[in-house]
Design an enzyme around this catalytic site. Structure first.
Site, PDB file in Angstrom:
ATOM      1  N   HIS A   1       0.847  -1.240   0.138  1.00  0.00           N
ATOM      2  CA  HIS A   1       0.103  -0.061   0.027  1.00  0.00           C
ATOM      3  C   HIS A   1       0.947   1.186   0.151  1.00  0.00           C
ATOM      4  CE1 HIS A   1      -3.324   2.849   1.439  1.00  0.00           C
ATOM      5  NE2 HIS A   1      -4.067   1.872   0.617  1.00  0.00           N
TER       6      HIS A   1
ATOM      7  N   LYS B   1       3.208   4.054  -1.285  1.00  0.00           N
ATOM      8  CA  LYS B   1       3.606   4.991  -2.449  1.00  0.00           C
ATOM      9  C   LYS B   1       4.673   5.836  -2.406  1.00  0.00           C
ATOM     10  CE  LYS B   1      -1.177   4.987  -1.429  1.00  0.00           C
ATOM     11  NZ  LYS B   1      -1.648   3.777  -1.878  1.00  0.00           N
TER      12      LYS B   1
ATOM     13  N   ASP C   1      17.579   9.305  -8.483  1.00  0.00           N
ATOM     14  CA  ASP C   1      18.890   9.262  -8.564  1.00  0.00           C
ATOM     15  C   ASP C   1      19.479   9.072  -7.138  1.00  0.00           C
ATOM     16  OD1 ASP C   1      19.144   9.667 -11.169  1.00  0.00           O
ATOM     17  OD2 ASP C   1      19.342  11.753 -11.298  1.00  0.00           O
TER      18      ASP C   1
END
Length: 523
Positions: free
Chosen positions: A417, A419, A424
């Site tokens: 769940h 995100k 870089d």
């Protein structure tokens, strides 16, 4: 001819459903604007924030919360230590064990004079708001509902007829997640409030990420909370009811919550919390924070208005512009990953520039949204051909002896769940936004971007652990461009799977059949 007739009959049926809807809304109910309270410098959280940020100029401090137990403890600690204000904005706030415990701490804070503002999306509240209405009766608590259902009927019939009559509006939900204490510290990330987000569910638990923040970014979060709170889409919960619970109801609720908290404290889950050093709001030194220039991003609340001009309301272009700066590596963590043709072309362009692209998402066995998975699956071949690395979380991934705290300690299943994005190895995003059409075009979202090597490295360490062969399946192509999966169990050889691992033929049939529906833009 027959198709035209069927379409007209369907339209008539929808109009008939819409005509059955009545409104519980009281247009005369007062809606008074309010803003973040100024906090005296000697308030405990504010005083600590002043001490810990000294010497860091305009940089903000962030602490990554990957452990689900710590995520609950951080919120409880903020509620316990606040002396002036608590502002909470959530998509879901369950009335289960952990949700009830946090609600009890919010009520206790209100009892000692703290102003509590709770803004909830109405999708999971409509028709189920009895306890919230009682809490709203406290002189120091105000609850508002975002983009509400006008009829307070939680049945399939009640919700269905409202969607039929007002789909374009009700299909847009507030997916933001933030908690601000005394204007001094805030939590932002992917977790809602409920057992499955804090590793307390006996079934599937979500593996998620938050950041605890201090410094200038907290004011940005507070300002955006005010915009949502005072927006045209936010309504006092009392505006949908003609009766007001009396003070005796609040006293009954207070006793029930206290009893629930005592019972909760006697369980094994609470004992494990006490055994951990998990109070993330404890006054740790500044060296335990990741520091860097930090920006809070959030969609404008008007994004939920289907009639509004979408220009400038969406934070996705800012995320895109930030990702454009990748020179070497782009790491994506998204439980619901539907790139679409434009997203595929974008990631292909990254690969052509020599940027390594790695993606962690859910497997069919771990996802709670089979329709999203089958939409993502339609883009796998094109992504893999361009050199994008795809990993799918296993439903039974568990914390290893030296692994991260990301997988928790429960014996239940896992579903991704979190995100997060890392650019870089130096820049990071953590928030509520999935990489799918719904987050980009329909729901409102939020999150923070920070230029911090330390936080980026912490996220990459979690990604490396989560994508080990015993935690995730790597998705690959054979010499005939057919998708297959590769994974292993600890101490066992690598295994190839030619169908989605740990799924039945019936599960695969159902999601593939659902994939025939033209609903990708709604996912």
């Amino acid at each position: 001819m027959a198709c035209t007739l069927l379409r007209r009959l369907a339209c008539l049926a929808l109009l008939a459903l819409a005509g059955c809807t009545h409104s519980d809304f009281r247009p005369d109910y007062p809606r008074v604007a309010s803003t973040v309270l100024p906090v005296p410098a000697d308030a405990p959280l504010a005083a600590y924030a002043t001490r810990v940020t000294a010497g860091h100029g305009s940089d903000s401090g962030l602490r990554l919360i990957s452990d689900s137990n710590d995520a609950l403890l951080a919120r409880i600690a903020l509620a316990n230590r606040a002396v002036h204000s608590l502002d909470l904005q959530y998509y879901m706030f369950h009335s289960d064990a952990t949700g009830g415990l946090l609600a009890q701490r919010l009520l206790a804070a209100a009892d000692r004079g703290v102003r509590v503002r709770l803004l909830l999306d109405d999708l999971h509240v409509a028709g189920k708001d009895k306890l919230l209405r009682v809490l709203d009766g406290h002189r120091n608590i105000e609850i508002r509902l975002f983009n509400p259902f006008l009829e307070r009927n939680a049945s399939m019939w009640g919700m269905g007829k409202q969607f039929a009559g007002d789909f374009s509006r009700l299909n847009r939900r507030m997916h933001n997640k933030a908690m601000i204490a005394d204007g001094a510290m805030a939590v932002v990330g992917g977790r809602n409030i409920g057992d499955e987000y804090f590793d307390a569910s006996e079934g599937v638990n979500f593996r998620d990420l938050d950041v605890l923040t201090v410094g200038p970014v907290v004011a940005q979060i507070g300002q955006m909370f005010d915009r949502y709170w005072n927006s045209e889409q936010s309504y006092p919960i009392g505006a949908f009811h003609h009766d007001t619970p009396g003070p005796e109801k609040l006293e009954e609720l207070r006793k029930d919550m206290d009893a629930h908290a005592r019972q909760f404290s006697q369980g094994s889950y609470a004992h494990s919390l006490v055994a951990r050093v998990g109070d993330l709001a404890h006054e740790v030194p500044g060296t335990e924070w990741a520091w860097g220039p930090t920006t809070y991003l959030a969609d404008d609340p008007d994004k939920s208005n289907p009639q509004a001009d979408s220009a400038g309301l969406n934070m996705a272009p800012q995320i895109r512009a930030w990702m454009d700066g990748a020179q070497h590596r782009l790491t994506l963590i998204s439980p619901y990953f539907v790139p679409g043709p434009k997203g595929v072309a974008y990631l292909q362009g990254m690969r052509e520039r020599g940027v390594a692209v790695d993606v962690l998402t859910n497997s069919l066995a771990s996802t709670d949204a089979g329709n999203v998975y089958v939409a993502y699956a339609s883009y796998r071949v094109a992504l893999l051909k361009s050199g994008v690395q795809l990993f799918e979380l296993k439903p039974d991934a568990g914390r290893g002896r030296h692994g991260s705290h990301f997988f928790g300690s429960s014996s239940g299943g896992n579903s991704l769940h979190a995100k997060a994005i890392v650019v870089d190895e130096e820049h990071a995003f953590v928030g509520s936004m999935n990489l799918d059409p719904r987050s980009v075009h329909l729901n409102t979202e939020d999150g923070v971007i920070v230029d911090s090597h330390a936080l980026a490295q912490a996220l990459l360490a979690i990604f490396a652990d989560a994508t080990k062969p015993n935690h995730a399946y790597q998705v690959l192509l054979d010499d005939k461009d057919r998708v297959y999966w590769q994974g292993k169990e600890p101490g066992q050889p690598m295994v190839r799977y030619d169908t989605a691992p740990q799924t039945s033929w019936w599960r695969r049939f159902k999601v593939n059949a659902g994939g025939l529906l033209p609903i990708e833009s709604l996912l």
